[in-house]
Design a protein around this motif. Structure first.
Motif, PDB file in Angstrom:
ATOM      1  N   SER A 128       0.854  -1.186   0.000  1.00  0.00           N
ATOM      2  CA  SER A 128       0.000   0.000   0.000  1.00  0.00           C
ATOM      3  C   SER A 128       0.886   1.230   0.000  1.00  0.00           C
ATOM      4  CB  SER A 128      -0.906   0.011   1.227  1.00  0.00           C
ATOM      5  OG  SER A 128      -1.502   1.297   1.399  1.00  0.00           O
ATOM      6  N   TYR A 129       0.503   2.242  -0.770  1.00  0.00           N
ATOM      7  CA  TYR A 129       1.384   3.391  -0.960  1.00  0.00           C
ATOM      8  C   TYR A 129       0.539   4.586  -1.392  1.00  0.00           C
ATOM      9  CZ  TYR A 129       0.863   1.963  -5.867  1.00  0.00           C
ATOM     10  OH  TYR A 129       0.367   1.622  -7.093  1.00  0.00           O
ATOM     11  N   ASP A 130       1.200   5.677  -1.727  1.00  0.00           N
ATOM     12  CA  ASP A 130       0.529   6.841  -2.307  1.00  0.00           C
ATOM     13  C   ASP A 130       0.982   7.026  -3.740  1.00  0.00           C
ATOM     14  OD1 ASP A 130      -1.359   8.516  -0.712  1.00  0.00           O
ATOM     15  OD2 ASP A 130       0.235   8.377   0.789  1.00  0.00           O
ATOM     16  N   ASN A 131       0.049   7.422  -4.606  1.00  0.00           N
ATOM     17  CA  ASN A 131       0.394   7.784  -5.977  1.00  0.00           C
ATOM     18  C   ASN A 131      -0.122   9.191  -6.259  1.00  0.00           C
ATOM     19  OD1 ASN A 131      -2.369   7.468  -6.341  1.00  0.00           O
ATOM     20  ND2 ASN A 131      -2.204   5.722  -7.731  1.00  0.00           N
ATOM     21  N   VAL A 132      -0.026   9.626  -7.490  1.00  0.00           N
ATOM     22  CA  VAL A 132      -0.420  10.995  -7.834  1.00  0.00           C
ATOM     23  C   VAL A 132      -1.876  11.261  -7.466  1.00  0.00           C
ATOM     24  CG1 VAL A 132      -0.862  12.550  -9.779  1.00  0.00           C
ATOM     25  CG2 VAL A 132       1.330  11.338  -9.614  1.00  0.00           C
ATOM     26  N   LEU A 133      -2.762  10.323  -7.736  1.00  0.00           N
ATOM     27  CA  LEU A 133      -4.179  10.540  -7.461  1.00  0.00           C
ATOM     28  C   LEU A 133      -4.446  10.645  -5.966  1.00  0.00           C
ATOM     29  CD1 LEU A 133      -7.050  10.832  -8.466  1.00  0.00           C
ATOM     30  CD2 LEU A 133      -7.228   8.330  -8.573  1.00  0.00           C
ATOM     31  N   SER A 134      -3.859   9.759  -5.163  1.00  0.00           N
ATOM     32  CA  SER A 134      -4.117   9.818  -3.718  1.00  0.00           C
ATOM     33  C   SER A 134      -3.508  11.075  -3.104  1.00  0.00           C
ATOM     34  CB  SER A 134      -3.581   8.569  -3.020  1.00  0.00           C
ATOM     35  OG  SER A 134      -2.166   8.492  -3.072  1.00  0.00           O
ATOM     36  N   VAL A 135      -2.374  11.512  -3.628  1.00  0.00           N
ATOM     37  CA  VAL A 135      -1.776  12.754  -3.129  1.00  0.00           C
ATOM     38  C   VAL A 135      -2.673  13.940  -3.478  1.00  0.00           C
ATOM     39  CG1 VAL A 135       0.197  14.329  -3.348  1.00  0.00           C
ATOM     40  CG2 VAL A 135       0.582  11.868  -3.139  1.00  0.00           C
ATOM     41  N   GLN A 136      -3.271  13.928  -4.662  1.00  0.00           N
ATOM     42  CA  GLN A 136      -4.217  14.991  -5.024  1.00  0.00           C
ATOM     43  C   GLN A 136      -5.372  15.052  -4.029  1.00  0.00           C
ATOM     44  OE1 GLN A 136      -5.210  13.861  -9.034  1.00  0.00           O
ATOM     45  NE2 GLN A 136      -3.666  15.182  -9.950  1.00  0.00           N
ATOM     46  N   TRP A 137      -5.907  13.901  -3.663  1.00  0.00           N
ATOM     47  CA  TRP A 137      -7.011  13.860  -2.706  1.00  0.00           C
ATOM     48  C   TRP A 137      -6.562  14.436  -1.362  1.00  0.00           C
ATOM     49  CZ3 TRP A 137     -11.100   9.476  -2.808  1.00  0.00           C
ATOM     50  CH2 TRP A 137     -11.563   9.292  -4.108  1.00  0.00           C
ATOM     51  N   LYS A 138      -5.359  14.096  -0.932  1.00  0.00           N
ATOM     52  CA  LYS A 138      -4.860  14.603   0.349  1.00  0.00           C
ATOM     53  C   LYS A 138      -4.672  16.119   0.303  1.00  0.00           C
ATOM     54  CE  LYS A 138      -2.521  10.484   2.181  1.00  0.00           C
ATOM     55  NZ  LYS A 138      -3.203   9.463   1.386  1.00  0.00           N
ATOM     56  N   MET A 139      -4.166  16.624  -0.806  1.00  0.00           N
ATOM     57  CA  MET A 139      -3.962  18.063  -0.916  1.00  0.00           C
ATOM     58  C   MET A 139      -5.293  18.802  -0.966  1.00  0.00           C
ATOM     59  SD  MET A 139      -0.784  18.428  -0.585  1.00  0.00           S
ATOM     60  CE  MET A 139      -0.925  16.957   0.461  1.00  0.00           C
ATOM     61  N   ASP A 140      -6.297  18.218  -1.597  1.00  0.00           N
ATOM     62  CA  ASP A 140      -7.620  18.843  -1.593  1.00  0.00           C
ATOM     63  C   ASP A 140      -8.150  18.948  -0.168  1.00  0.00           C
ATOM     64  OD1 ASP A 140      -7.686  19.213  -4.323  1.00  0.00           O
ATOM     65  OD2 ASP A 140      -8.762  17.343  -4.726  1.00  0.00           O
ATOM     66  N   PHE A 141      -7.909  17.915   0.626  1.00  0.00           N
ATOM     67  CA  PHE A 141      -8.307  17.963   2.037  1.00  0.00           C
ATOM     68  C   PHE A 141      -7.541  19.054   2.774  1.00  0.00           C
ATOM     69  CE2 PHE A 141      -7.256  16.505   6.393  1.00  0.00           C
ATOM     70  CZ  PHE A 141      -8.517  16.622   6.963  1.00  0.00           C
ATOM     71  N   ALA A 142      -6.230  19.146   2.543  1.00  0.00           N
ATOM     72  CA  ALA A 142      -5.423  20.186   3.189  1.00  0.00           C
ATOM     73  C   ALA A 142      -5.931  21.576   2.840  1.00  0.00           C
ATOM     74  CB  ALA A 142      -3.955  20.035   2.780  1.00  0.00           C
ATOM     75  N   LEU A 143      -6.340  21.766   1.598  1.00  0.00           N
ATOM     76  CA  LEU A 143      -6.870  23.064   1.181  1.00  0.00           C
ATOM     77  C   LEU A 143      -8.219  23.346   1.835  1.00  0.00           C
ATOM     78  CD1 LEU A 143      -5.917  22.911  -2.610  1.00  0.00           C
ATOM     79  CD2 LEU A 143      -4.952  24.473  -0.903  1.00  0.00           C
ATOM     80  N   ARG A 144      -9.068  22.326   1.913  1.00  0.00           N
ATOM     81  CA  ARG A 144     -10.372  22.519   2.552  1.00  0.00           C
ATOM     82  C   ARG A 144     -10.214  22.925   4.013  1.00  0.00           C
ATOM     83  NH1 ARG A 144     -11.673  17.658   0.016  1.00  0.00           N
ATOM     84  NH2 ARG A 144     -11.772  16.551   2.010  1.00  0.00           N
ATOM     85  N   LYS A 145      -9.211  22.364   4.661  1.00  0.00           N
ATOM     86  CA  LYS A 145      -8.974  22.650   6.076  1.00  0.00           C
ATOM     87  C   LYS A 145      -8.085  23.868   6.281  1.00  0.00           C
ATOM     88  CE  LYS A 145     -11.289  19.392   8.168  1.00  0.00           C
ATOM     89  NZ  LYS A 145     -12.319  19.686   9.185  1.00  0.00           N
ATOM     90  N   ASN A 146      -7.620  24.456   5.183  1.00  0.00           N
ATOM     91  CA  ASN A 146      -6.744  25.628   5.241  1.00  0.00           C
ATOM     92  C   ASN A 146      -5.491  25.352   6.069  1.00  0.00           C
ATOM     93  OD1 ASN A 146      -6.116  28.230   4.364  1.00  0.00           O
ATOM     94  ND2 ASN A 146      -6.959  29.186   6.202  1.00  0.00           N
ATOM     95  N   LEU A 147      -4.901  24.181   5.850  1.00  0.00           N
ATOM     96  CA  LEU A 147      -3.692  23.821   6.582  1.00  0.00           C
ATOM     97  C   LEU A 147      -2.500  24.630   6.091  1.00  0.00           C
ATOM     98  CD1 LEU A 147      -4.017  19.920   6.831  1.00  0.00           C
ATOM     99  CD2 LEU A 147      -4.980  21.694   8.315  1.00  0.00           C
ATOM    100  N   GLY A 148      -1.434  24.605   6.895  1.00  0.00           N
ATOM    101  CA  GLY A 148      -0.250  25.395   6.577  1.00  0.00           C
ATOM    102  C   GLY A 148       0.556  24.872   5.416  1.00  0.00           C
ATOM    103  N   GLY A 149       0.323  23.623   5.023  1.00  0.00           N
ATOM    104  CA  GLY A 149       1.064  23.070   3.903  1.00  0.00           C
ATOM    105  C   GLY A 149       1.170  21.569   3.998  1.00  0.00           C
TER     106      GLY A 149
END
Length: 368
Positions: free
Chosen positions: A316-337
C-alpha cells in the motif's frame, strides 16, 4: 466597482495565502549509500520544489548535546555545506537541521527535556549548529514523549523545552518546527497539543504508517479517513490550522500474504514484504521502486489510496491521485502546507515518467 475591488482583494489574499503554504522536503541523507539508481545526494535535489529542506538526522548524547550521526557524510563530504548552498538557486529556501528520528529513540530526549542543565546544553548546541553551518532553523523529531521509555512528565517538559528554544531562537529569527505522531492514540499520550502549538512555527504531522505487517493483515499506509481523523483531532485539541503541515509518504508498506489468492485489503499476512533493490528494508518500498514493478494495481476509492500485489507480495502506498485527494483535504482545512517523507523515495530520476511526480503534485495543488 467597490464590489469588484473587494472581490479582487479577496482573490489576491487567497493567492498570497496559497503562495505562503509550506512544502517541507525531508531528506534522509543516508540514501547516499544506496546502490544504483537508488543513490541520492545533493545533486538530485530540485530546490524549487521545496519551501523547506529538512536535513535528517542529527542526534544527541547523554548530556543533551547535539551531535552528527555521520561526520564523514555531514562534514568530510560536505553534505551540510552543499545543502545550505542550495539557497543560491532558491533564495527563499529554508534549510532546517532535524534532530531525532525513530532510531534515536525516546530515552535520551526524555532525560534531556526533564533536566535544566541538559536543556541548556541542547539549546546552546542547537544555536551553535545553526550558526556555524548556515541553517535557518531546527525541526525536533522526538519519537515520542511519554513513550518508548519516556514518562508522563515528558508532556509538560516538551512544552518547556520548546518555549526555551523559541526564546533562544527569537533574536536570530530561526524557525522552530516539530514532527509529531499523527493518530489520537499517540498524540493524546504524548502531547499537550494546544501548549506546544503556541511555541512552534509549524507542526509536521506524520500522517502515514497506519498499517504494518505486525498487524497480521494487509492495510493502507495512509488511508484518507485516518489522515482526516488525525488532522481533525489535532484541530479539536487546539492546534491552529495554519501551523499544521500534512505528511505524505513517498513510500509504501509491504506485506507477505499468507495466501496469494487472498490479496485484498485486510487479508492475512505472514510478515513483511521483500526488501526493495534501493531501500533494502523488508516491509518498506520507495515509490521509485513500486512504480517500476509490473504488479496488479487497484485504486481503492473508499480509502483514497492504491495498493498493488504480485504473488505473495502486497504493498500500500501513495500515488499521484491519492496525493491529489490529500492536498484537496489540506486546502479545505486551510492547513499550513504539506511535507514529504522523503525526497529520496519519490521517483526523483523520472524512471517511470516525470521527475518527482508526488512532490510536483503537492506543488501544483498548494503553490503553483
Amino acid at each position: 466597482m467597490g464590489k469588484l475591488l473587494a472581490l479582487l482583494a479577496v482573490l489576491s489574499l487567497g493567492q498570497i495565502i496559497a503562495g505562503e503554504r509550506i512544502v517541507n522536503c525531508y531528506w534522509g541523507t543516508w540514501a547516499n549509500y544506496r546502490a544504483g539508481n537508488g543513490k541520492f545526494d545533493v545533486s538530485n535535489i530540485d530546490p524549487s520544489l521545496c519551501t523547506h529542506l529538512s536535513y535528517s538526522f542529527f542526534g544527541i548524547n547523554n548530556n543533551g548535546d547535539i551531535q552528527s550521526l555521520d561526520t564523514w557524510l555531514d562534514y568530510d563530504l560536505g553534505f551540510i555545506r552543499q545543502a545550505v548552498g542550495l539557497k543560491s538557486r532558491n533564495p527563499n529556501l529554508k534549510v532546517l537541521a532535524v534532530i531525532g528520528g525513530w532510531n534515536e529513540g525516546s530515552v535520551k530526549y526524555s532525560s534531556m527535556a526533564g533536566d535544566w542543565n541538559k536543556r541548556r546544553n541542547f539549546i546552546n548546541s542547537a544555536l551553535n549548529l545553526l550558526r556555524n553551518n548556515g541553517f535557518d532553523g531546527l525541526d525536533l523529531d522526538w519519537e515520542y514523549p511519554n513513550q518508548r521509555g519516556g514518562n508522563w512528565a515528558d508532556r509538560s517538559n516538551f512544552v518547556t523545552l520548546l518555549r526555551e528554544l523559541k526564546e533562544a531562537f527569537a533574536p536570530y529569527r530561526y524557525e522552530l518546527g516539530i514532527a509529531v505522531g499523527a493518530g489520537e492514540s499517540i498524540a493524546s499520550s504524548s502531547y499537550e497539543i494546544a501548549n506546544i502549538a503556541q511555541q512552534v512555527d509549524f507542526i509536521n504531522v506524520m500522517t502515514y504508517d497506519f498499517a504494518m505487517a505486525s498487524d497480521g493483515k494487509t492495510g493502507f499506509n495512509a488511508p484518507q479517513w485516518a489522515v482526516e481523523d488525525s488532522i481533525n483531532y489535532w484541530l479539536s485539541q487546539g492546534a491552529p490550522a495554519h501551523k499544521l503541515v500534512l505528511g505524505v509518504g513517498t513510500y509504501g508498506r509491504s506485506f507477505q500474504l499468507s495466501n496469494p489468492s487472498q490479496n485484498w485489503p485486510g487479508a492475512p499476512c505472514r510478515g513483511v514484504g521483500n526488501a526493495g533493490a534501493y531501500t533494502g528494508d523488508g516491509g518498506y518500498l520507495g515509490y521509485n521502486e513500486i512504480c517500476q514493478y509490473n504488479w496488479h494495481t487497484v485504486f481503492d476509492n473508499n480509502n483514497a489510496a492504491p495498493y498493488a500485489y504480485s504473488g505473495d507480495q502486497w504493498v500500500s502506498y501513495d500515488n499521484v491521485l491519492s496525493v491529489q485527494w490529500k492536498m484537496d483535504f489540506a486546502l479545505r482545512k486551510n492547513l499550513g502546507g504539506a511535507m514529504v517523507w522523503s525526497l529520496e523515495t519519490d521517483d526523483y530520476r523520472g524512471l517511470c515518467g516525470e521527475t518527482y511526480p508526488l512532490l510536483k503534485t503537492i506543488n501544483r495543488k498548494l503553490r503553483w
